[in-house]
Design a protein around this motif. Structure first.
Motif, PDB file in Angstrom:
ATOM      1  N   GLN A  20       0.588  -1.151  -0.302  1.00 21.76           N
ATOM      2  CA  GLN A  20      -0.198  -0.219   0.291  1.00 21.76           C
ATOM      3  C   GLN A  20       0.371   1.456   0.028  1.00 21.76           C
ATOM      4  N   VAL A  21       2.141   1.461   1.373  1.00 25.57           N
ATOM      5  CA  VAL A  21       3.279   2.502   0.957  1.00 25.57           C
ATOM      6  C   VAL A  21       3.112   2.308  -1.101  1.00 25.57           C
ATOM      7  N   GLN A  22       3.790   1.259  -1.576  1.00 25.42           N
ATOM      8  CA  GLN A  22       3.700   2.315  -2.939  1.00 25.42           C
ATOM      9  C   GLN A  22       2.823   2.324  -3.526  1.00 25.42           C
ATOM     10  N   ARG A  23       1.500   1.720  -3.065  1.00 22.98           N
ATOM     11  CA  ARG A  23       0.636   2.487  -4.127  1.00 22.98           C
ATOM     12  C   ARG A  23       0.222   3.451  -3.696  1.00 22.98           C
ATOM     13  N   LEU A  24       0.203   3.883  -2.567  1.00 24.84           N
ATOM     14  CA  LEU A  24       0.185   5.807  -2.680  1.00 24.84           C
ATOM     15  C   LEU A  24       1.257   6.655  -3.270  1.00 24.84           C
ATOM     16  N   GLN A  25       2.406   5.656  -3.158  1.00 22.75           N
ATOM     17  CA  GLN A  25       3.324   7.042  -4.010  1.00 22.75           C
ATOM     18  C   GLN A  25       2.721   6.789  -5.428  1.00 22.75           C
ATOM     19  N   TRP A  26       2.299   5.628  -5.938  1.00 22.63           N
ATOM     20  CA  TRP A  26       2.121   5.226  -7.445  1.00 22.63           C
ATOM     21  C   TRP A  26       1.120   6.634  -7.864  1.00 22.63           C
ATOM     22  N   LYS A  27      -0.263   6.999  -6.591  1.00 22.89           N
ATOM     23  CA  LYS A  27      -0.895   7.007  -6.791  1.00 22.89           C
ATOM     24  C   LYS A  27      -0.603   9.147  -7.243  1.00 22.89           C
ATOM     25  N   THR A  28       0.052   9.604  -5.833  1.00 17.51           N
ATOM     26  CA  THR A  28       0.352  10.532  -5.384  1.00 17.51           C
ATOM     27  C   THR A  28       1.025  11.355  -6.502  1.00 17.51           C
ATOM     28  N   THR A  29       1.834  10.240  -7.317  1.00 22.23           N
ATOM     29  CA  THR A  29       2.760  10.960  -8.645  1.00 22.23           C
ATOM     30  C   THR A  29       1.197  10.917  -9.903  1.00 22.23           C
ATOM     31  N   LEU A  30       1.174  10.061  -9.497  1.00 19.59           N
ATOM     32  CA  LEU A  30      -0.609  10.863 -10.912  1.00 19.59           C
ATOM     33  C   LEU A  30      -1.056  11.387 -10.489  1.00 19.59           C
ATOM     34  N   LEU A  31      -2.059  11.802  -9.435  1.00 20.00           N
ATOM     35  CA  LEU A  31      -2.801  12.907  -9.098  1.00 20.00           C
ATOM     36  C   LEU A  31      -1.430  14.108  -9.466  1.00 20.00           C
ATOM     37  N   ALA A  32      -0.217  14.601  -9.160  1.00 16.19           N
ATOM     38  CA  ALA A  32       0.859  15.444  -9.599  1.00 16.19           C
ATOM     39  C   ALA A  32       0.490  15.447 -10.798  1.00 16.19           C
ATOM     40  N   GLU A  33       0.586  14.364 -11.809  1.00 13.22           N
ATOM     41  CA  GLU A  33       0.285  15.090 -13.266  1.00 13.22           C
ATOM     42  C   GLU A  33       0.016  15.289 -13.782  1.00 13.22           C
ATOM     43  N   PHE A  34      -2.138  14.938 -13.295  1.00 15.05           N
ATOM     44  CA  PHE A  34      -2.708  15.360 -13.543  1.00 15.05           C
ATOM     45  C   PHE A  34      -3.007  16.892 -13.255  1.00 15.05           C
ATOM     46  N   ALA A  35      -2.887  17.165 -11.731  1.00 16.34           N
ATOM     47  CA  ALA A  35      -3.088  18.687 -11.313  1.00 16.34           C
ATOM     48  C   ALA A  35      -1.699  19.249 -12.753  1.00 16.34           C
ATOM     49  N   ALA A  36      -0.680  18.641 -12.858  1.00 20.19           N
ATOM     50  CA  ALA A  36       0.112  19.158 -13.590  1.00 20.19           C
ATOM     51  C   ALA A  36      -0.183  19.467 -14.871  1.00 20.19           C
ATOM     52  N   ALA A  37      -0.960  18.461 -15.643  1.00 23.61           N
ATOM     53  CA  ALA A  37      -1.937  18.501 -17.190  1.00 23.61           C
ATOM     54  C   ALA A  37      -2.812  19.074 -16.913  1.00 23.61           C
ATOM     55  N   GLU A  38      -3.847  19.492 -16.059  1.00 26.52           N
ATOM     56  CA  GLU A  38      -5.085  20.641 -15.742  1.00 26.52           C
ATOM     57  C   GLU A  38      -4.380  22.436 -15.673  1.00 26.52           C
TER      58      GLU A  38
END
Length: 219
Positions: A20-38
């Protein structure tokens, strides 16, 4: 011995927590990419785009081949998402989700003519799951965004293997486009706390048992 029971359970709990730590890091990075794209400007659509990228495309809508995707209630009104092929000059037709429309409405739905520019994010094609509702191709009603299936039903043997979901801050009139890129939930921190907490509790219980066991006369 209890240690033979506790140890494998502890390993499993720690493994789940680490996952779940690994999933948390992946999801946090993904959300950051979405925010940057937006936050940034859309980029021109190319032949091999990355899913969920903010892009723009030009062409003209094939309004006579529009379809409805999914079901969604807004307020007390049942509707779906209007999918219209965009005929492009430099590629196969692109299925564009223009936004939500009610199933029954007296309000007119806009049908822009001529060359248009559409902006939004790329949505990858999907395959129907075991529990997905059955598409009604004859009525152009679909519940899974399978671009090949939808394209074939609309008389388009070749379409882009992804779609574009229109994003706009303007929601007056119909269809009502998305107002932002999708934001997947991020509950992994709670799972991390849960699994590591259970592991810590297990260790505590074992230590308490061991202390009592050591104090016994025949220990």
């Amino acid at each position: 011995m209890p240690v033979l029971v506790v140890l494998p359970v502890l390993v499993v709990l720690l493994g789940l927590g680490t996952w779940q730590v690994q999933r948390l890091q992946w999801k946090t990075t993904l959300l950051a990419e979405f925010a940057a794209a937006e936050a940034g400007p859309p980029i021109p659509l190319n032949d091999s785009p990355k899913p969920w990228t903010k892009v723009f495309a030009t062409g003209h809508f094939l309004h006579d081949r529009e379809a409805l995707l999914g079901l969604e209630v807004r307020g007390t009104i049942l509707g779906g998402h209007l999918v219209v092929p965009l005929q492009r000059a430099n590629g196969p037709p692109l299925l564009v989700n223009r936004g939500w429309v009610p199933l029954e409405s007296t309000s007119p739905v806009s049908h822009p003519e001529g060359e248009v520019r559409v902006e939004g994010y790329l949505r990858p094609s999907e395959s129907a799951s075991l529990f997905a509702a059955t598409d009604d191709a004859a009525r152009r009603r679909f519940y899974t965004f399978d671009t090949a299936v939808i394209g074939a039903a609309l008389g388009l043997p070749q379409v882009a293997p992804f779609g574009l979901v229109v994003v706009s801050g303007v929601t007056d009139g119909l269809p009502q486009p998305a107002r932002s890129l999708p934001r997947p939930s991020n509950n992994h921190l709670g799972y991390v706390v849960t699994w590591y907490g259970l592991a810590l509790a297990l260790v505590g219980v074992f230590i308490a048992w061991a202390r009592i066991r050591l104090k016994e006369p025949n220990a």
